[in-house]
Design a protein around this motif. Structure first.
Motif, PDB file in Angstrom:
ATOM      1  N   LEU A  65       0.859  -1.180   0.000  1.00  0.00           N
ATOM      2  CA  LEU A  65       0.000   0.000   0.000  1.00  0.00           C
ATOM      3  C   LEU A  65       0.900   1.236   0.000  1.00  0.00           C
ATOM      4  N   TYR A  66       0.631   2.144  -0.930  1.00  0.00           N
ATOM      5  CA  TYR A  66       1.484   3.335  -1.073  1.00  0.00           C
ATOM      6  C   TYR A  66       0.652   4.609  -0.969  1.00  0.00           C
ATOM      7  N   SER A  67       1.253   5.640  -0.374  1.00  0.00           N
ATOM      8  CA  SER A  67       0.640   6.974  -0.360  1.00  0.00           C
ATOM      9  C   SER A  67       1.246   7.804  -1.491  1.00  0.00           C
ATOM     10  N   LEU A  68       0.432   8.096  -2.499  1.00  0.00           N
ATOM     11  CA  LEU A  68       0.936   8.931  -3.606  1.00  0.00           C
ATOM     12  C   LEU A  68       1.203  10.355  -3.131  1.00  0.00           C
ATOM     13  N   LYS A  69       0.453  10.758  -2.118  1.00  0.00           N
ATOM     14  CA  LYS A  69       0.662  12.099  -1.558  1.00  0.00           C
ATOM     15  C   LYS A  69       2.068  12.214  -0.964  1.00  0.00           C
ATOM     16  N   ARG A  70       2.459  11.191  -0.207  1.00  0.00           N
ATOM     17  CA  ARG A  70       3.786  11.210   0.403  1.00  0.00           C
ATOM     18  C   ARG A  70       4.876  11.153  -0.677  1.00  0.00           C
TER      19      ARG A  70
END
Ligand SMILES: *Cc1c(COP(=O)(O)O)cnc(C)c1O
Length: 413
Positions: free
Chosen positions: A34-39
């Motif tokens: 799971l990845y945060s594109l915002k980060r």
């Protein structure tokens, strides 16, 4: 517990941006990336801002994580891509990168990969072998392409003070060219009329905590290129460090920039960060399958393993492990292991962590770099799904579905 601006524990629940991780895991099964594109966007912007004063152009190193949603996010931000294979060039183009914004690096590019990259108009070739110059020149000449840009990769014989398996700039490493070989290549560059040998590349390793080695490598690089005014570009590679514990300080980028800026004056600067953009934006979610006591030790056998995340087995890397929902305050000393039939399939050794039960779910933290990118099908394990939380932070989507056994069997006669 705060890992970064996007990933933190609120009350007892691990959150990724505005979303509780357990809610996403419930819908997608584990193991799951799971990845945060915002980060990821924020990490890119932070690096860009830190190097603004030297006008650096950032090429994201796709080998750290070549997920299409991540590449698209970075390309949309204006990043170029650093590719180390024909496959990564194809992924970069697929994500919308312009060919001239791609750097093609790698110690063993095949002649076919080089010819294809020349045809597609790839912007830069980071060259590590004399023979590559001939291949690029021939490919460019055969299609009438003029002046393919070349940066020679220098091995400055500097010890990077990082883990030996991620150190690349010491004498005896397989990477780069010696000062002598670079001098020879520059003296003979008129033999290659279709090339513009106008750059020097130096990348001494990853997770570089000590700016002194970088400064030393850069000083040596400068000394080497000063007699060659045709060299107008310095590519400093990547290697910017990341905190693998939530409370671990990391050296400031501003400090590093202040130390290297004087050496970069008058040059175009390129960077190839990978880890620093994606590592702390990703987690690997796993479920506890079994709990057992052996030789006085508590083992948590989880459904993630070295086939999803090989860094602990490969580099002795330590990733924090956090329950998605903390149900008690008890701490135990635990071994967290995967199902793979290898003694090195251990995700954490003698780790003080929350007490878990069968069915509990955990996140293996800071897994966004060199996680899925290095995943394998060993033990005929299907590679996991990848999901992304959108830049807005309030919705997620499946970016890559979990492999099935049919996917694995399809290639076999
Ligand atoms: C791996 C690699 C990078 C990226 O390294 P990070 O530590 O992920 O920033 C950049 N340049 C080259 C040549 C590499 O091999």
């Amino acid at each position: 517990m705060v890992f970064n601006s996007s990933i933190r524990v609120v009350d007892t629940r691990l959150m990724i941006d505005d979303l509780p991780v357990d809610a996403i895991a419930r819908e997608l099964e584990t193991p799951l990336y799971l990845y945060s594109l915002k980060r990821i966007q924020e990490n890119y912007r932070r690096l860009k801002a830190a190097f603004e004063s030297v006008g650096a152009r950032i090429h994201y190193s796709a080998k750290a994580n070549s997920n299409a949603a991540i590449l698209r996010t970075l390309v949309d931000e204006g990043a170029g891509i650093d590719a180390v294979s024909g496959g990564e060039i194809a992924r970069a183009l697929h994500a919308g990168a312009a060919a001239q914004d791609i750097v093609f690096a790698g110690v063993g590019k095949t002649a076919a990969e080089i010819a294809s990259a020349v045809e597609r108009g790839v912007g830069w070739f980071n060259v590590e072998n004399e023979l590559e110059l001939q291949y690029i020149n021939e490919a460019a000449s055969s299609i009438g392409r003029e002046k393919a840009q070349v940066a020679l990769r220098f091995n400055p014989e500097v010890s990077a003070n990082t883990h030996p398996h991620i150190s690349t700039g010491h004498g005896g490493a397989k990477f780069g060219l010696t000062a002598g070989a670079i001098g020879d290549a520059l003296e003979q560059s008129e033999r290659f009329p279709c090339l513009s040998v106008c750059g020097i590349h130096v990348h001494i390793g990853s997770q570089l905590a000590d700016s002194a080695a970088t400064v030393q490598a850069l000083a040596k690089t400068k000394q080497l290129i000063i007699p060659y005014p045709e060299i107008h570009t310095i590519n400093l590679g990547g290697g910017f460090p990341v905190a693998y514990r939530h409370d671990q300080p990391i050296p400031s980028l501003e400090n590093l920039v202040n130390r290297i800026a004087p050496h970069l004056h008058g040059y175009q600067v390129l960077l190839e960060p990978g880890r620093a953009i994606v590592a702390d934006a990703g987690i690997l979610v796993a479920t506890v399958l079994y709990v057992k006591e052996l030789a006085g030790k508590t083992f948590y056998i989880v459904d993630a393993s070295m086939t999803e995340l090989i860094r602990p087995a490969l580099y002795g890397a330590q990733h924090e492990i956090v329950p998605l929902v903390q149900s008690n305050d008890e701490r135990v000393l635990a071994q967290v292991v995967g199902p793979v039939c290898e003694s090195t399939d251990v995700l954490a050794i003698d780790r003080e962590m929350a007490r878990l039960q069968v069915g509990d779910q955990v996140a293996i933290m800071t897994a966004g770099a060199y996680g899925m990118a290095m995943a394998s099908n060993y033990n005929s394990r299907a590679r996991p799904a990848e999901a992304v939380v959108a830049v807005a932070g309030d919705s997620w989507s499946l970016s890559r579905r979990r492999e099935t056994i049919e996917d694995l069997l399809r290639l076999e006669a």
